[in-house]
Structures are given as C-alpha cells and as structure tokens.
Design a protein around this motif. Structure first.
Motif, PDB file in Angstrom:
ATOM      1  N   MET A  87       0.830  -1.203   0.000  1.00  0.00           N
ATOM      2  CA  MET A  87       0.000   0.000   0.000  1.00  0.00           C
ATOM      3  C   MET A  87       0.865   1.254   0.000  1.00  0.00           C
ATOM      4  O   MET A  87       0.595   2.216  -0.726  1.00  0.00           O
ATOM      5  CB  MET A  87      -0.896  -0.020   1.229  1.00  0.00           C
ATOM      6  N   MET A  88       1.940   1.230   0.806  1.00  0.00           N
ATOM      7  CA  MET A  88       2.793   2.412   0.883  1.00  0.00           C
ATOM      8  C   MET A  88       3.532   2.634  -0.445  1.00  0.00           C
ATOM      9  O   MET A  88       3.703   3.780  -0.868  1.00  0.00           O
ATOM     10  CB  MET A  88       3.807   2.281   2.021  1.00  0.00           C
ATOM     11  N   LEU A  95       1.121   4.226  -2.763  1.00  0.00           N
ATOM     12  CA  LEU A  95       0.933   5.635  -2.412  1.00  0.00           C
ATOM     13  C   LEU A  95       2.113   6.469  -2.910  1.00  0.00           C
ATOM     14  O   LEU A  95       1.932   7.564  -3.464  1.00  0.00           O
ATOM     15  CB  LEU A  95       0.796   5.740  -0.889  1.00  0.00           C
ATOM     16  N   LYS A 114       5.525   9.970   6.480  1.00  0.00           N
ATOM     17  CA  LYS A 114       4.845   8.683   6.638  1.00  0.00           C
ATOM     18  C   LYS A 114       5.840   7.526   6.668  1.00  0.00           C
ATOM     19  O   LYS A 114       5.518   6.453   7.161  1.00  0.00           O
ATOM     20  CB  LYS A 114       3.824   8.475   5.513  1.00  0.00           C
ATOM     21  N   TYR A 127      -6.310   4.008   7.010  1.00  0.00           N
ATOM     22  CA  TYR A 127      -7.180   4.659   6.031  1.00  0.00           C
ATOM     23  C   TYR A 127      -6.930   6.165   6.071  1.00  0.00           C
ATOM     24  O   TYR A 127      -6.801   6.821   5.030  1.00  0.00           O
ATOM     25  CB  TYR A 127      -8.632   4.319   6.374  1.00  0.00           C
ATOM     26  N   VAL A 177      -3.676   7.128   4.235  1.00  0.00           N
ATOM     27  CA  VAL A 177      -3.781   7.249   2.780  1.00  0.00           C
ATOM     28  C   VAL A 177      -4.490   8.550   2.404  1.00  0.00           C
ATOM     29  O   VAL A 177      -3.999   9.339   1.587  1.00  0.00           O
ATOM     30  CB  VAL A 177      -4.535   6.036   2.200  1.00  0.00           C
ATOM     31  N   THR A 190      -2.480  11.762   3.330  1.00  0.00           N
ATOM     32  CA  THR A 190      -1.304  11.970   2.481  1.00  0.00           C
ATOM     33  C   THR A 190      -1.727  12.511   1.118  1.00  0.00           C
ATOM     34  O   THR A 190      -1.126  13.459   0.600  1.00  0.00           O
ATOM     35  CB  THR A 190      -0.528  10.654   2.305  1.00  0.00           C
ATOM     36  N   THR A 245      -9.194  10.602  -3.666  1.00  0.00           N
ATOM     37  CA  THR A 245      -9.815  10.616  -2.336  1.00  0.00           C
ATOM     38  C   THR A 245     -11.329  10.453  -2.458  1.00  0.00           C
ATOM     39  O   THR A 245     -11.957   9.821  -1.607  1.00  0.00           O
ATOM     40  CB  THR A 245      -9.508  11.915  -1.577  1.00  0.00           C
TER      41      THR A 245
END
Lengths: 543, 111
Positions: free
Chosen positions: A90-91, A94, A259, A341, A344, A347, A498
């Motif tokens: 996930m990171m 992102l 993060k 959540y 994400v 950010t 988003t």
C-alpha cells in the motif's frame, strides 16, 4: 522462479535506480528526453505498485504466503530480505501515486529550475520504495539515507536563500537523526545478534532480563530517529519551515516522507514489541500516544497561527502525523486500521494541498494586501518575483476554488468526504475498543485523543476558510488565473482518488482491517519470512 | 581496553554534541564529524572487543567466540561511506548558505 512476477518485489527499487542512473548520462539541456524517460519510468512504477497491491490483497490473514525475496540469494536471516505484505504494498502504491502527480506538476516549469531534478526524483522514489519494502533494520538505514540524500538535493531545487537556509537546518537535523539510527540499530544488534526484523521479532522474547534494558534503550533511540522523520512534537520544529520552503512538487512528494517514519514505527513496534514480546510487549506505546496528542495540539495551534498558506500546509502534516502516532499508540487493531485509512487519505489530501498552495499564491499575487501587512510585521522579507506563468485555461479559477474546497473538507475531516470517514472510524474504534457489540468503559486517553482530533479539524476549518476568503473573495481577479492544464491535472487526480476512496470506503476498509489484523498477529508472517526460499536454488547442489 | 574505548567514544560524542549546538555552521559540521566518529566506534564496539581475532569463520567444529564478529565491521564501513558523503554534501550547502546570506550563522543572520 523465472518469471518477472517472481522478482516483482525488487522491481520498485531497481526501476527507479536504473532510471535515475541512466538519466545522469543526459545533459541537462535535453530536458524533454529526460522528462519523457522519467514519466515513463514513474508510470511503470505505478503499474508495478498496483500489481503488488493486487498480489498482497490475495494474502489471507490466515496463513497465505507473504511475498518475500532473498536479495542476492543469501538465506534469511543472514542476507537482506525484502518483504511485501499489505502495508508495504500500500505504501509503495501511495509513493507511486504521489510520484506521478508531483512529476506531472513539475513538468509545467519546476523541472527546469535546476540541475539533475529528474535523477534526484527517481532516487527519492527508490529510497522511499526501498524503505517500505525492506525487512532488515540496517538496510532500512541505507534506504533512509538514499531517500534523504535525494531529498536534500530536491529540497534545494530552485535555490534561493529561503531554501538554502531551511535546507541547512533540515540536513543538520536529519544527519543527527541518522547517527541516532545507527546507535539504535547497533545496540539492537549487540543485544540480539540479528538485524533481520522477522528474526528480531522471534528473538525479543528470549532476551535475558539483564540485557532487556539495553535492547529497549536501542529501540528507543531507533524510535527517536523515526519520530524525528515523522515530525512528532517536540522533534518536528524543522518540518513546517522546510516544507514551506521547498518547491511545490517537491513538497508534494515530501508529504509521504513523514509517513516513512510512521511506517517504520508501526512496523518495528508491532513486530518486535507486539503481544509475543514477553516483558517488552507494548514498549513505548505511552510515548507514542502522548507524543501523538502533543503533536496534534501543536500542529492545530500552528495551523491557526500560520501567516502563509505553505506553512499552514506544513502544520497540517504535523497534525496528520500526530493523529497517526496517537492512534498507533492505542495499540488496538481496529484503531490502527482506521488510522491506516486516514494515512492514505491525509497523504493524498496534503499532497494535493501543497500543489494547490503555489497556484493559490499565483491567484493572490496582486490582491493580497490583507496578508501583506501581517507578513511585513513578521519580517518575511522574501520577495519572489512573480512573472506571468503559462497560458490561462478558462474556468481555472472555478476549478481552483472547487479543488480548494475539497481540500478543506478532507483536511478538516468534514462529511461527506473520506477525511470524515477516516476520523470517524478512528474515533469509533477508540470508544468501542472490543468491537461494537461489547460494552467496555472508555479510557481517558480515548476521550483526550478524540477531543484533540475534533479540535484539530476545527482549527483546520477556521484557518483554511480564512485562506479561502483571502484568496477567492478578497482578490477580485480581473484576468483569469494563470494556471496550466498540466498543473491542474495532478491536483484533480489526487482529489478524485480521495473521492474514489470515499465511494469505495467499504473495500478499502476491508483491506485496512485485514492489514491491521496481520500486523497485530505477526507470528505467521514472521515464520513465513524466516522461511523465505532462495531466489535461485543453489544450496541443495552445493553440499 | 573497554574503558579506554568507552572514554574515547564519550569524549568524541560530548564534543560533537556541544559543537553541534553552536551557532556557526563550521562548528556544526565539525560537531557532526566528531559525532560520526563516535558512532562508528560505537558500532564497532557492539561486535564485542577481541584482540587479534580473525574475522572469518572457517568450516568445522570451532568456537565462534575466538573470532571477531564480521557484521559490525560491514556495518561500520557502510556507515563511514554514508556519513562521509552526507558531510561532504552538508559542506556544499554550508558554502551556498554563506554565499547567499553573507554570514556563517546557522540562521542566516546575526541574532
């Protein structure tokens, strides 16, 4: 193991490294070619990241394989291992999304403002992806340094005395933090004899009582280095100045650098100091909780006090970090899944806001008399020469104000957007620590945390509304805002993501819940990582 | 030997921290360098101090305590390279700041 998919984990590190090195061979005058290569490579990174998330989301919480990769064919725990679980994947995704949007934005003009922008950009992506994927404490240090070295260069991109001054502080603070990192990592090695995170998790419970103090001291010093990156109060004073001084696309990527610190804290604290850690279980959680709350309070006051929009965005980063650290400090899987959540969403929103800040300043360029007086009082003597930039697109001002409105909703955490859902899920999990069906007394910490989160949202709302009024209502722009499509597109991309997260909140939260569950029950994952097969099976033949 | 090394690390570290908190950029960079020496020695010490120990273990039934731990040596090598590169980079920024602000104060202005 021969197909490319088997080597998927190492691609997010290799691809930016190869591209960054390749781009060094071009002269800076061949800007178009460099930009083209950079864009292609960043898009490929995005595709790889999407594959990684797809692969990671098929890993069930009950035992399906965690993807891990023994680099250089050294057996775990002697060699370095890369691990891609849900969190890492996930990171990386992102990072790739922020990379794509910041790069698109920079193509309008920033990429031409100094040498080697494209190479540094790729090296930053490499450092970020590596830090998220590595399963080794010292390797994490190396990727931190790759990331930081690139970030020093990008921070100074475009030069100017404000940037150099802020960059000087930024580099000094982060160099000191790197030394703390080394001391912490070597203490941990001295006590446990391993640097592999999974091996560490298995060994922490077996540490004799006499050495436990040293181990915890090492972990605390290591944590200081991470928290300094994350910007926890009182370690985050460098952050708003630095982020405000960085050029817009750079600040937008920097939104994920805090993060990284939070990711590292979460990773080490759940792996090494989880429930299985014996006497060291839940080590340092109170510090995270209290420090997180202090950062929210500090950030919220900073948001109210900010005189410039860029500093305001910097303080929003602190609020976001504080919320995440406080939520991680709760040590509850439900709260953490809400926090992820939030990670994400915040950010993406902050990154979009950093891009918007520059566009807003451009709109305000002529009519900002209201702010000018206060700015003078505070001695901000930086006069940036405003030249006409780009070709105006019709309706640009409307697009800008809508994007700004969405940012306000996201950062203040108002319904209907994802910012609200994120804060709601954190607070809901805090007041129902054992699930909605169990009635449990609510701790004082939860009340304080919930109160501070709502207060920070309120302060963001006040401050951002003030900015909006000063920008869009006070300024009677007679000419259309000088904003180019390529500058507006990344902002819209980030904000529409988003919105998508709001609509698809159900599947997204399922992913986060599964992620948090594996984080807090890491025994399976640890044994899987320790049993990582070699990439090329040579050992069987050697003996 | 332990006490000498401990004192050396302590002195380097305290001098480094003191200099790092001074207002001149040159003092800061010397402080950072001293601190990096202290940290490098510390990493080295974390592999336990052995005199005349061979760093590589051969095959067979042997007592590993007679050998020097190779991992901290590898770590310290990496740390030296990275620390050196970062200090060099800081030096460049220091010069840029001196040129742009006309002072060697870390805040770019005299008080």
């Amino acid at each position: 193991m021969n197909s490319l998919m088997d080597h998927l984990i190492i691609l997010p590190i290799l691809l930016p490294m190869a591209t960054g090195a390749f781009l060094l061979m071009f002269d800076d005058r061949q800007r178009t070619a460099k930009a083209l290569i950079n864009v292609t490579s960043t898009f490929m990174l995005l595709v790889i990241a999407v594959f990684m998330v797809m692969q990671a989301s098929t890993q069930g919480p009950e035992g399906a394989a965690v993807a891990s990769y023994a680099v250089g064919n050294w057996p775990v725990p002697f060699g370095i291992v890369l691990v891609a679980d849900r969190l890492s994947a996930m990171m990386v995704l992102l990072t790739a999304i922020l990379g794509v949007s910041a790069l698109m934005y920079s193509l309008a003009r920033w990429h031409a403002a100094g040498p080697s922008f494209h190479s540094l950009f790729q090296f930053l992506l490499m450092g970020l992806c590596g830090a998220f994927l590595t399963g080794d404490v010292f390797n994490l240090f190396v990727f931190f340094e790759v990331m930081l070295a690139a970030s020093y260069g990008l921070m100074l991109h475009g030069l100017g005395s404000a940037r150099v001054k802020a960059g000087l502080h930024y580099i000094a603070v982060n160099l000191a933090a790197s030394f703390l990192f080394l001391i912490g990592a070597s203490l941990i090695y001295g006590v446990t004899g391993t640097l592999n995170m999974a091996d560490l998790a298995a060994k922490v419970a077996m540490i004799p009582e006499a050495d436990r103090g040293l181990l915890e001291a090492g972990a605390a010093i290591l944590g200081l280095a991470f928290l300094l990156k994350a910007g926890m109060w009182p370690l985050g004073f460098w952050l708003p100045t630095t982020y405000a001084a960085a050029s817009a696309p750079v600040a937008a990527v920097f939104a994920i650098m805090t993060k990284v610190g939070i990711y590292a804290v979460l990773r080490i604290s759940t792996l090494a100091f989880g429930a299985d850690a014996g006497a060291s279980a839940e080590f340092g959680q109170t510090v995270l909780l209290v420090g997180g709350m202090a950062s929210i309070a500090f950030g919220a006051i900073g948001v109210l006090a900010s005189q410039t929009t860029a500093r305001l965005a910097g303080y929003c980063v602190l609020v976001s970090s504080g919320t995440l650290l406080g939520a991680i400090g709760m040590g509850n899987a439900g709260v953490t899944s809400g926090a992820l959540y939030y990670l994400v969403v915040s950010t993406l929103a902050i990154s979009a806001f950093f891009l918007l800040v520059e566009l807003l300043d451009r709109v305000r360029a002529e009519g900002a008399h209201v702010l000018a007086i206060t700015l003078e009082a505070y001695g901000d003597d930086e006069e940036e020469a405003e030249e006409e930039v780009g070709v105006a697109i019709p309706g640009a001002l409307a697009m800008l104000s809508i994007s700004f409105g969405l940012c306000v909703l996201l950062l203040a955490g108002l319904p209907p957007l994802a910012g609200f859902l994120a804060k709601f899920s954190i607070i809901s999990a805090m007041v129902n620590p054992d699930g909605l069906t169990e009635a449990t007394p609510i701790g004082a910490a939860s009340w304080w945390m919930a109160g501070l989160m709502i207060f920070s949202g309120f302060s963001a709302l006040i401050s951002l509304t003030r900015t909006g009024i000063n920008t869009f209502w006070v300024t009677m722009a007679e000419r259309p805002a000088p904003v180019r499509v390529i500058e507006m597109a990344p902002v819209i991309l980030l904000l529409s993501l988003t919105v998508a997260l709001t609509i698809l909140a159900g599947p997204a939260m399922d992913y986060m819940h599964a992620l948090a569950d594996t984080l807090y029950a890491s025994a399976d994952q640890v044994s899987q990582v320790l049993a990582t097969p070699l990439v090329v099976d040579t050992v069987a033949g050697a003996h | 030997m332990e006490i000498i090394l401990a004192i050396a690390i302590g002195v380097l570290c305290s001098c480094g921290v003191f200099l790092m908190l001074r207002p001149r950029t040159f003092q800061v960079i010397i402080g950072l360098s001293l601190l990096s020496y202290a940290v490098n020695l510390f990493i080295f010490a974390m592999g336990r101090l052995t005199v005349g120990g061979v760093p590589v273990i051969s095959h067979g039934d042997i007592d590993p305590s007679h050998y020097a731990d190779p991992v901290p040596q590898a770590l310290v090598l990496t740390a030296i390279v990275i620390g050196f590169a970062m200090t060099a980079l800081f030096l460049v920024v220091l010069l840029a700041a001196r040129g742009l602000t006309g002072t060697d104060h870390v805040d770019g202005r005299e008080r």
